[in-house]
Scaffold this motif. Sequence first.
Motif, PDB file in Angstrom:
ATOM      1  N   ASP A 155       0.829  -1.205   0.000  1.00 43.08           N
ATOM      2  CA  ASP A 155       0.000   0.000   0.000  1.00 43.08           C
ATOM      3  C   ASP A 155       0.862   1.253   0.000  1.00 43.08           C
ATOM      4  OD1 ASP A 155      -2.793   1.271   0.517  1.00 43.08           O
ATOM      5  OD2 ASP A 155      -1.534   2.111   2.105  1.00 43.08           O
ATOM      6  N   TRP A 156       1.893   1.257   0.841  1.00 44.16           N
ATOM      7  CA  TRP A 156       2.813   2.401   0.920  1.00 44.16           C
ATOM      8  C   TRP A 156       3.541   2.601  -0.406  1.00 44.16           C
ATOM      9  CZ3 TRP A 156       8.107   1.340   0.454  1.00 44.16           C
ATOM     10  CH2 TRP A 156       8.944   2.472   0.557  1.00 44.16           C
ATOM     11  N   ALA A 157       4.053   1.518  -0.981  1.00 42.28           N
ATOM     12  CA  ALA A 157       4.866   1.628  -2.184  1.00 42.28           C
ATOM     13  C   ALA A 157       4.066   2.054  -3.405  1.00 42.28           C
ATOM     14  CB  ALA A 157       5.561   0.291  -2.468  1.00 42.28           C
ATOM     15  N   LEU A 158       2.800   1.666  -3.464  1.00 45.56           N
ATOM     16  CA  LEU A 158       2.004   1.927  -4.655  1.00 45.56           C
ATOM     17  C   LEU A 158       1.237   3.242  -4.600  1.00 45.56           C
ATOM     18  CD1 LEU A 158       0.663  -1.683  -5.319  1.00 45.56           C
ATOM     19  CD2 LEU A 158       2.598  -0.515  -6.393  1.00 45.56           C
ATOM     20  N   ARG A 159       1.371   3.975  -3.500  1.00 43.71           N
ATOM     21  CA  ARG A 159       0.768   5.307  -3.460  1.00 43.71           C
ATOM     22  C   ARG A 159       1.534   6.253  -4.380  1.00 43.71           C
ATOM     23  NH1 ARG A 159       1.123   5.869   2.999  1.00 43.71           N
ATOM     24  NH2 ARG A 159      -0.244   4.131   3.571  1.00 43.71           N
ATOM     25  N   PRO A 160       0.866   7.277  -4.910  1.00 42.21           N
ATOM     26  CA  PRO A 160       1.587   8.307  -5.665  1.00 42.21           C
ATOM     27  C   PRO A 160       2.651   8.952  -4.779  1.00 42.21           C
ATOM     28  CG  PRO A 160      -0.776   8.536  -5.981  1.00 42.21           C
ATOM     29  CD  PRO A 160      -0.596   7.517  -4.889  1.00 42.21           C
ATOM     30  N   ASP A 161       3.789   9.295  -5.355  1.00 43.84           N
ATOM     31  CA  ASP A 161       4.865   9.908  -4.591  1.00 43.84           C
ATOM     32  C   ASP A 161       4.390  11.196  -3.933  1.00 43.84           C
ATOM     33  OD1 ASP A 161       6.640   7.908  -5.324  1.00 43.84           O
ATOM     34  OD2 ASP A 161       7.270   8.975  -7.132  1.00 43.84           O
ATOM     35  N   ASP A 162       4.567  11.273  -2.632  1.00 44.28           N
ATOM     36  CA  ASP A 162       4.126  12.447  -1.870  1.00 44.28           C
ATOM     37  C   ASP A 162       5.036  12.596  -0.651  1.00 44.28           C
ATOM     38  OD1 ASP A 162       2.918  14.456  -0.471  1.00 44.28           O
ATOM     39  OD2 ASP A 162       1.029  13.403  -0.124  1.00 44.28           O
ATOM     40  N   PRO A 163       5.944  13.586  -0.677  1.00 40.47           N
ATOM     41  CA  PRO A 163       6.877  13.755   0.441  1.00 40.47           C
ATOM     42  C   PRO A 163       6.197  14.063   1.764  1.00 40.47           C
ATOM     43  CG  PRO A 163       6.974  15.646  -1.046  1.00 40.47           C
ATOM     44  CD  PRO A 163       6.145  14.598  -1.721  1.00 40.47           C
ATOM     45  N   THR A 164       4.937  14.498   1.729  1.00 42.54           N
ATOM     46  CA  THR A 164       4.227  14.813   2.967  1.00 42.54           C
ATOM     47  C   THR A 164       3.435  13.622   3.496  1.00 42.54           C
ATOM     48  OG1 THR A 164       2.212  15.588   1.848  1.00 42.54           O
ATOM     49  CG2 THR A 164       3.978  17.197   2.183  1.00 42.54           C
ATOM     50  N   GLY A 165       3.408  12.534   2.736  1.00 40.83           N
ATOM     51  CA  GLY A 165       2.660  11.350   3.162  1.00 40.83           C
ATOM     52  C   GLY A 165       3.400  10.579   4.244  1.00 40.83           C
ATOM     53  N   PRO A 166       2.741   9.570   4.838  1.00 41.28           N
ATOM     54  CA  PRO A 166       3.377   8.781   5.900  1.00 41.28           C
ATOM     55  C   PRO A 166       4.582   8.028   5.374  1.00 41.28           C
ATOM     56  CG  PRO A 166       1.325   7.746   5.184  1.00 41.28           C
ATOM     57  CD  PRO A 166       1.375   9.092   4.532  1.00 41.28           C
ATOM     58  N   SER A 167       5.595   7.926   6.214  1.00 41.55           N
ATOM     59  CA  SER A 167       6.800   7.181   5.854  1.00 41.55           C
ATOM     60  C   SER A 167       6.521   5.689   5.937  1.00 41.55           C
ATOM     61  CB  SER A 167       7.939   7.537   6.803  1.00 41.55           C
ATOM     62  OG  SER A 167       7.652   7.049   8.113  1.00 41.55           O
ATOM     63  N   LEU A 168       7.471   4.896   5.474  1.00 39.95           N
ATOM     64  CA  LEU A 168       7.343   3.443   5.591  1.00 39.95           C
ATOM     65  C   LEU A 168       7.228   3.035   7.057  1.00 39.95           C
ATOM     66  CD1 LEU A 168       7.415   0.546   4.554  1.00 39.95           C
ATOM     67  CD2 LEU A 168       9.920   0.721   4.474  1.00 39.95           C
TER      68      LEU A 168
END
Length: 208
Positions: A155-168
Amino acid sequence: MVYGADEAVRLFVTQGVAATTAEDIASAAGVSTRTLWRYFRSKEECARPLLTAGMDLITERLRAHWRRGGSLAQTFANADDPGLLAAQHVAALRDLVRLGRDEPGLRAVWLETHFDADAVFAGVIAEGTGRSERDLAVRLEAGMLNTALGITVEDWALRPDDPTGPSLGESLAQALHVMAQLLDPETSAALGQKPMVHRPATDSRPGV
């Protein structure tokens, strides 16, 4: 060999998996091709240390937080951001998961790694709770944990790249908290865990 795994994924991304040879990976990693084949059965296997390194760190973190005789739910609820991998390894892991959607060889490595992890997690749970790793309940709990972590990483890897999103690490910590809620809602609530966050049922994966 995690650095070698980084290089393998970099070549898979830039050249394509089919066009990348074992010789290419060995040269980029600074080892001989003979050494490479000593550790890996295929060129796709060269990426496996990225997956196993993260799982090893998760098991170490669970052991560090486990209180002898404590419940599985308590351990998961107390888990914080695992702070798993260095930035370059995290980026390579994301690329690896994304590539695995269309590359059967890499997908096989992903599935085999998770198959092996069932036994590892069963051992950690048995050690922490004083039960046998052959206990059916322990094996089921290990399978739930393994599946939850695998789904979370994808789920984390397939999200669109977003530097403000949750980290791994943040994503994995949230997954453990959700597991705690499922295993023992009362314990989770007593420890101050927030309810599970439901996201809109839309598929925001790249290319979908």
